[in-house]
Design an enzyme around this catalytic site. Structure first.
Site, PDB file in Angstrom:
ATOM      1  CE  LYS A 184     -13.682  27.392 -30.208  1.00  0.00           C
ATOM      2  NZ  LYS A 184     -14.996  26.704 -30.793  1.00  0.00           N
ATOM      3  N   GLY A 236      -9.581  20.836 -37.249  1.00  0.00           N
ATOM      4  CA  GLY A 236     -10.551  21.736 -38.210  1.00  0.00           C
ATOM      5  C   GLY A 236     -10.059  21.958 -39.439  1.00  0.00           C
ATOM      6  CB  VAL A 238      -6.532  24.095 -44.885  1.00  0.00           C
ATOM      7  CG1 VAL A 238      -5.372  24.840 -45.191  1.00  0.00           C
ATOM      8  CG2 VAL A 238      -6.392  22.245 -44.854  1.00  0.00           C
ATOM      9  CD  GLU A 258      -4.209  15.250 -35.944  1.00  0.00           C
ATOM     10  OE1 GLU A 258      -4.671  15.069 -37.406  1.00  0.00           O
ATOM     11  OE2 GLU A 258      -3.635  14.849 -35.316  1.00  0.00           O
ATOM     12  CB  CYS A 292     -10.388  14.711 -41.310  1.00  0.00           C
ATOM     13  SG  CYS A 292      -9.991  13.320 -40.118  1.00  0.00           S
ATOM     14  CD  GLU A 395     -12.067  18.296 -45.763  1.00  0.00           C
ATOM     15  OE1 GLU A 395     -12.169  19.697 -45.426  1.00  0.00           O
ATOM     16  OE2 GLU A 395     -11.801  17.437 -44.937  1.00  0.00           O
ATOM     17  CD  GLU A 472      -5.733  14.925 -31.914  1.00  0.00           C
ATOM     18  OE1 GLU A 472      -6.520  14.751 -32.785  1.00  0.00           O
ATOM     19  OE2 GLU A 472      -5.773  15.781 -31.267  1.00  0.00           O
TER      20      GLU A 472
HETATM   21  N1  LIG Z   1      -7.272  15.901 -39.049  1.00  0.00           N
HETATM   22  C1  LIG Z   1      -8.211  15.621 -38.140  1.00  0.00           C
HETATM   23  O1  LIG Z   1      -7.920  14.732 -37.537  1.00  0.00           O
HETATM   24  C2  LIG Z   1      -9.441  16.095 -38.457  1.00  0.00           C
HETATM   25  C3  LIG Z   1     -10.723  15.663 -37.559  1.00  0.00           C
HETATM   26  C4  LIG Z   1     -12.065  16.068 -37.825  1.00  0.00           C
HETATM   27  C5  LIG Z   1     -12.071  17.237 -38.657  1.00  0.00           C
HETATM   28  N2  LIG Z   1     -11.109  17.684 -39.445  1.00  0.00           N
HETATM   29  C6  LIG Z   1     -11.334  18.840 -40.308  1.00  0.00           C
HETATM   30  O2  LIG Z   1     -12.033  19.817 -39.805  1.00  0.00           O
HETATM   31  C7  LIG Z   1     -12.952  20.355 -40.975  1.00  0.00           C
HETATM   32  C8  LIG Z   1     -14.334  20.343 -40.400  1.00  0.00           C
HETATM   33  O3  LIG Z   1     -14.742  20.942 -39.121  1.00  0.00           O
HETATM   34  P1  LIG Z   1     -15.166  22.276 -38.761  1.00  0.00           P
HETATM   35  O4  LIG Z   1     -16.088  22.997 -39.932  1.00  0.00           O
HETATM   36  O5  LIG Z   1     -15.713  22.283 -37.523  1.00  0.00           O
HETATM   37  O6  LIG Z   1     -13.831  23.204 -39.066  1.00  0.00           O
HETATM   38  P2  LIG Z   1     -13.392  24.868 -38.734  1.00  0.00           P
HETATM   39  O7  LIG Z   1     -12.087  24.968 -38.890  1.00  0.00           O
HETATM   40  O8  LIG Z   1     -14.483  25.813 -39.230  1.00  0.00           O
HETATM   41  O9  LIG Z   1     -13.774  25.024 -37.011  1.00  0.00           O
HETATM   42  C9  LIG Z   1     -12.916  23.949 -36.340  1.00  0.00           C
HETATM   43  C10 LIG Z   1     -12.902  24.882 -34.903  1.00  0.00           C
HETATM   44  O10 LIG Z   1     -12.184  25.724 -34.862  1.00  0.00           O
HETATM   45  C11 LIG Z   1     -12.873  26.887 -34.250  1.00  0.00           C
HETATM   46  N3  LIG Z   1     -12.485  28.331 -34.897  1.00  0.00           N
HETATM   47  C12 LIG Z   1     -13.183  28.678 -36.075  1.00  0.00           C
HETATM   48  N4  LIG Z   1     -12.264  29.907 -36.436  1.00  0.00           N
HETATM   49  C13 LIG Z   1     -11.372  30.081 -35.198  1.00  0.00           C
HETATM   50  C14 LIG Z   1     -10.574  31.077 -35.086  1.00  0.00           C
HETATM   51  N5  LIG Z   1     -10.272  32.171 -35.894  1.00  0.00           N
HETATM   52  N6  LIG Z   1      -9.661  30.954 -33.740  1.00  0.00           N
HETATM   53  C15 LIG Z   1      -9.824  30.122 -33.257  1.00  0.00           C
HETATM   54  N7  LIG Z   1     -10.943  29.043 -33.145  1.00  0.00           N
HETATM   55  C16 LIG Z   1     -11.465  29.095 -34.480  1.00  0.00           C
HETATM   56  C17 LIG Z   1     -14.445  26.480 -34.302  1.00  0.00           C
HETATM   57  O11 LIG Z   1     -15.223  27.285 -33.313  1.00  0.00           O
HETATM   58  C18 LIG Z   1     -14.217  25.241 -34.148  1.00  0.00           C
HETATM   59  O12 LIG Z   1     -14.300  24.742 -32.762  1.00  0.00           O
HETATM   60  C19 LIG Z   1     -12.987  19.516 -42.006  1.00  0.00           C
HETATM   61  O13 LIG Z   1     -11.724  20.416 -43.063  1.00  0.00           O
HETATM   62  C20 LIG Z   1     -12.174  18.435 -41.616  1.00  0.00           C
HETATM   63  O14 LIG Z   1     -11.541  17.803 -42.646  1.00  0.00           O
HETATM   64  C21 LIG Z   1      -9.852  17.286 -39.369  1.00  0.00           C
HETATM   65  C1  LIG Z   2     -12.454   7.477 -39.221  1.00  0.00           C
HETATM   66  N1  LIG Z   2     -11.569   7.675 -38.090  1.00  0.00           N
HETATM   67  C2  LIG Z   2     -10.341   6.755 -38.261  1.00  0.00           C
HETATM   68  C3  LIG Z   2     -12.021   7.511 -36.650  1.00  0.00           C
HETATM   69  C4  LIG Z   2     -11.033   8.977 -37.851  1.00  0.00           C
HETATM   70  C5  LIG Z   2     -11.795  10.076 -37.572  1.00  0.00           C
HETATM   71  C6  LIG Z   2     -11.215  11.500 -37.424  1.00  0.00           C
HETATM   72  C7  LIG Z   2     -11.553  12.272 -38.479  1.00  0.00           C
HETATM   73  O1  LIG Z   2     -12.449  13.016 -38.760  1.00  0.00           O
END
Ligand SMILES: NC(=O)c1ccc[n+]([C@@H]2O[C@H](COP(=O)([O-])OP(=O)(O)OC[C@H]3O[C@@H](n4cnc5c(N)ncnc54)[C@H](O)[C@@H]3O)[C@@H](O)[C@H]2O)c1
Ligand SMILES: C[N+](C)(C)CCCC=O
Length: 498
Positions: A184, A236, A238, A258, A292, A395, A472
């Site tokens: 998804k 996504g 925290v 992640e 992230c 963040e 990952e």
């Molecule tokens: N560590 C990593 O590898 C990594 C990589 C990319 C982004 N991120 C983090 O993601 C965040 C930004 O992304 P975002 O705004 O899309 O995050 P988000 O948590 O709002 O959403 C992420 C995903 O979760 C889904 N979702 C939301 N609520 C849900 C629920 N209750 N149950 C199941 N699924 C649900 C969303 O539809 C979306 O697909 C930032 O905090 C960023 O640091 C982390």
């Molecule tokens: C910048 N990198 C290393 C490709 C990581 C991306 C994953 C996090 O958002």
């Protein structure tokens, strides 16, 4: 979709769900949400969330593919995966352009993301034939062996910052191990995951092996609760990660999380300054700062602060912001209007709390009239920051670098670790012993020495503390998509105490 898409031209009309080996029209359009092109503010397509019946169909389709796929040898799986990687390479520009239209990042970055995606699939194709168990000799000629087996149907839930790449990072190790996946994407970036599904299909994997369901929190919840799902891999924030873990706990499902970060980048006075400056820019401004692992708390040793600031500000001001489809652009548009306003709100609050804006930090309107409603923010460097400010603690997920002076290694380590996050970290120094000492003492899943934000698919990526767990990329991810069965073989008679 053609490979000549330019900003303001793409309209996506085809269904964005995919299961059973084909695009699937949504059953019910009543909860449809507009999806915007960040560079223009124009509607690109509608995101129509999947309901219970559709999620169930997608999962059942994945399960039937799993029954076939899991019986193939690693070599057989690898052949399909290598073909998928080849098709992605061939369609690189078309996928990158769709990603830019949907996400707003520059075409230069999107092309790299697509390259990382096929490299990831190629890497795990290479690992698939090597998966094996162990043979353990026991007394009297008896023995045991272990089998590395898949988990079953895995769910991938993605964020919007790396839509195609996240889908590849999750599906490639899952498929290498013999699993099927229902993915998804974020409701804000529904466009490119379905292109990956079509590519896997073209490469010849069984129908249902990689499926895409569209939707937001509700659809995500249906996936996490479904009894036929063995594992959830989530990328996504925290707060959502905590909910995923709670839902998965109800079915005792495995989880990979992640999550977000607020990573420190430490620059010592003995560094190669030119590299440290480049590193700080790479740590903060990729994908408009929506990364992230960004090193957004930049700790600079006091003696070199003036030179560092002068040069970093000069180069930040020179970053070409604008049409993300142009080769010369280095920073595109933020994902959405509300997100842009949130980022600008963080900058306003930083000023109120005493930070000094050295450059940027404003909404930016490019000259091109078609970009006038885009979500652009000029890249920002904040000075006079303190550890207790919101911009240093939270963040922001936008193009905002907070710069903080420090004096000693001991002090900076304590301050760098004073956060609930632990995704990444970085250090610039010429002192090799110091570099490794600092890396050892930073509480983060990754530490970059004399670079930042490089992400080869061969190296594991993931968080410490509230930035999540599981990994990952790299070989270790196999552990997170497989389970070990022990088979004990008796070659003699049963010795019973009864
Ligand atoms: N560590 C990593 O590898 C990594 C990589 C990319 C982004 N991120 C983090 O993601 C965040 C930004 O992304 P975002 O705004 O899309 O995050 P988000 O948590 O709002 O959403 C992420 C995903 O979760 C889904 N979702 C939301 N609520 C849900 C629920 N209750 N149950 C199941 N699924 C649900 C969303 O539809 C979306 O697909 C930032 O905090 C960023 O640091 C982390
Ligand atoms: C910048 N990198 C290393 C490709 C990581 C991306 C994953 C996090 O958002």
């Amino acid at each position: 979709m053609n490979s000549h898409v330019s900003t303001g031209t793409l309209l996506v009309k085809e269904p964005l769900n995919f299961w059973g080996g084909a695009r699937v029209k949504p059953k019910d359009t009543k909860n449809s949400e507009p999806v915007y092109e960040p560079a223009t503010g124009r509607v690109l397509c509608d995101m129509i969330p999947c309901g219970e019946e559709e999620v169930d169909e997608a999962i059942k389709s994945a399960h039937s593919a799993y029954l076939k796929w899991s019986k193939l040898s690693g070599m057989e799986r690898a052949r399909f995966m290598l073909e998928a990687a080849r098709i992605i390479r061939e369609r690189r520009d078309e996928i990158a352009r769709a990603e830019v239209a949907n996400n707003g990042k520059s075409i230069t970055e999107a092309q790299v993301d697509i390259d990382v995606a096929w490299q990831c699939i190629e890497y795990y194709a290479g690992i698939a034939p090597t998966l094996s168990g162990q043979h353990i000799q026991l007394p009297g000629g008896s023995f045991a062996y272990t089998r590395r087996e898949p988990l079953g149907v895995c769910v991938g839930i993605g964020a919007w910052n790396y839509p195609f790449q996240i889908a590849a990072w999750k599906s490639a190790p899952a498929m290498a191990c013999g699993n099927a996946m229902v993915f998804k994407p974020s409701p804000m970036t529904p466009v490119t995951a379905v292109m990956l599904a079509e590519i896997y299909k073209e490469a010849g994997v069984p129908d249902g092996l990689f499926n895409v369901v569209q939707g937001g929190a509700e659809t995500g919840g249906l996936l996490c609760h479904h009894p036929m799902v063995a594992k959830v891999s989530f990328t996504g924030s925290v707060p959502t990660g905590k909910k995923i873990m709670e839902m998965a706990a109800k079915g005792v499902k495995q989880v990979t999380l992640e999550l977000g970060g607020k990573s420190p980048l430490i620059i010592f006075k003995d560094c190669e300054l030119e590299n440290a400056i480049k590193g700080a820019l790479m740590a903060n401004f990729l994908t408009q700062g929506e990364v992230c692992c960004n090193g957004t708390r930049v700790f600079v040793q006091r003696e070199i602060m003036p030179q560092f600031l002068e040069e970093v500000v000069k180069r930040t001001k020179a970053i070409p912001v604008g049409d993300p489809m142009c080769e010369a652009t280095r920073m595109g548009a933020l994902i959405s209007k509300p997100h842009m306003e949130k980022v600008l709100g963080f900058i306003k609050q930083a000023k109120e709390q005493g930070a000094k804006v050295l450059c940027g930090g404003e909404q930016f309107v490019p000259n091109d009239p078609k970009l006038k409603d885009g979500y652009f923010v000029s890249p920002c460097v904040l000075d006079n920051c303190r550890d207790d400010m919101t911009c240093v603690k939270e963040e922001i997920f936008g193009p905002v670098m907070s710069v903080l002076p420090f004096d000693t290694e001991e002090e900076v380590l304590q301050r760098a670790n004073n956060t609930t996050f632990g995704l990444a970290s970085g250090v610039f120094t010429r002192d090799i012993a110091r570099a490794h000492r600092v890396a050892e003492n930073l509480q983060a899943g990754t530490c970059y020495i004399n670079n930042y934000n490089v992400g080869p698919v061969e190296v594991p990526f993931g968080g410490y503390k509230m930035s999540g767990f599981g990994r990952e990329n790299g070989q270790v991810t196999i552990e997170y998509y497989s389970q070990l069965k022990t088979v004990v073989v008796e070659m003699g008679d049963v010795e019973s105490i009864f």
